[in-house]
Design an enzyme around this catalytic site. Structure first.
Site, PDB file in Angstrom:
ATOM      1  N   VAL A  33       8.769   3.547  -4.037  1.00 19.43           N
ATOM      2  CA  VAL A  33       9.729   4.244  -3.177  1.00 19.43           C
ATOM      3  C   VAL A  33      10.568   3.228  -2.403  1.00 19.43           C
ATOM      4  O   VAL A  33      10.042   2.388  -1.667  1.00 19.43           O
ATOM      5  CB  VAL A  33       9.010   5.189  -2.198  1.00 19.43           C
ATOM      6  CG1 VAL A  33      10.045   5.926  -1.347  1.00 19.43           C
ATOM      7  CG2 VAL A  33       8.133   6.169  -2.953  1.00 19.43           C
ATOM      8  N   LYS A  34      11.869   3.311  -2.598  1.00 17.49           N
ATOM      9  CA  LYS A  34      12.798   2.389  -1.964  1.00 17.49           C
ATOM     10  C   LYS A  34      13.269   2.997  -0.643  1.00 17.49           C
ATOM     11  O   LYS A  34      13.767   4.131  -0.604  1.00 17.49           O
ATOM     12  CB  LYS A  34      13.974   2.146  -2.901  1.00 17.49           C
ATOM     13  CG  LYS A  34      14.728   0.860  -2.677  1.00 17.49           C
ATOM     14  CD  LYS A  34      15.713   0.638  -3.824  1.00 17.49           C
ATOM     15  CE  LYS A  34      16.479  -0.647  -3.659  1.00 17.49           C
ATOM     16  NZ  LYS A  34      17.484  -0.801  -4.739  1.00 17.49           N
TER      17      LYS A  34
END
Length: 217
Positions: free
Chosen positions: A82-83
């Site tokens: 997850v960025k």
């Protein structure tokens, strides 16, 4: 150093994967928007091509929204990272996600202090943007070196992911500095194969082979 492709184009990702040099993928909202596809559909396609970390970015900017998006993204596939933007609310979410065992890539890093906070919060990766600093006459590679030095001083496990790559020299400099990962646009990966002496040498070999009329059997 691991090589990721910075792209949301499935054709570019497939081509890079076929070269046998690809360790992962990073995407961002701008890259995804260019493809005109449903985000979930796109991620489903990418995870079938690349068996490695695949960064998918949230678009919420409050802790609760980031956590909600992050948990949904993490359900898609075990390789999804997850960025999250490097803002206060983002790092609050990173701490929670770290405790939940969800990998994160903290993006839009432009200073050593931001990178230090990322490591303290438990980020899996930090993404310093080299090219964007160079664009404003600041040495982006020096930031990579500073972050690596800080992390080594204190044994932080957050991986340094060199991003915003503008040319092959950035890749060389990131490798020499000791970056854990370099995420590279497809056109730059393609340039890394090219050298005029390779091209001229191959042409000479093939021409000499034809003149000699040599046979394999």
């Amino acid at each position: 150093m691991k090589i990721f492709i910075d792209s949301a184009n499935i054709h570019e990702i497939r081509e890079a994967a076929s070269m046998g040099i690809l360790d992962g993928v990073t995407t961002n909202p701008s890259l995804v928007a260019k493809e005109g596809k449903n985000f979930r559909q796109l991620l489903d396609e990418i995870v079938q091509v690349v068996d490695g970390p695949i960064s998918a970015e949230v678009v919420s900017i409050d802790k609760d929204g980031i956590l909600r998006e992050a948990r949904e993204l993490a359900k898609i596939h075990e390789n999804i990272v997850v960025k999250i933007p490097l803002i206060k609310e983002g790092l609050k979410a990173v701490r929670v996600l770290s405790e939940e065992g969800i990998n994160t890539n903290v993006t839009l890093c432009f200073s050593p202090t931001q990178a230090l906070l990322t490591a303290k919060a438990g980020g899996t990766y930090v993404s310093p943007f080299i090219g964007r600093l160079d664009d404003i006459s600041i040495d982006g590679m020096e930031l990579i070196r500073q972050i690596i030095g800080i992390y080594q001083n204190y044994g932080y496990t957050t991986q340094v992911l060199a991003a915003s790559i503008r040319h092959p020299l950035h890749v060389v400099q990131a490798a020499l500095a000791g970056a854990d990962v370099c995420t590279i646009p497809f056109k730059i990966i393609d340039q890394m194969f090219q050298h005029p002496l390779t091209a001229s040498g191959l042409e000479t070999f093939l021409n000499d082979w034809k003149k000699n009329e040599s046979k394999l059997v």
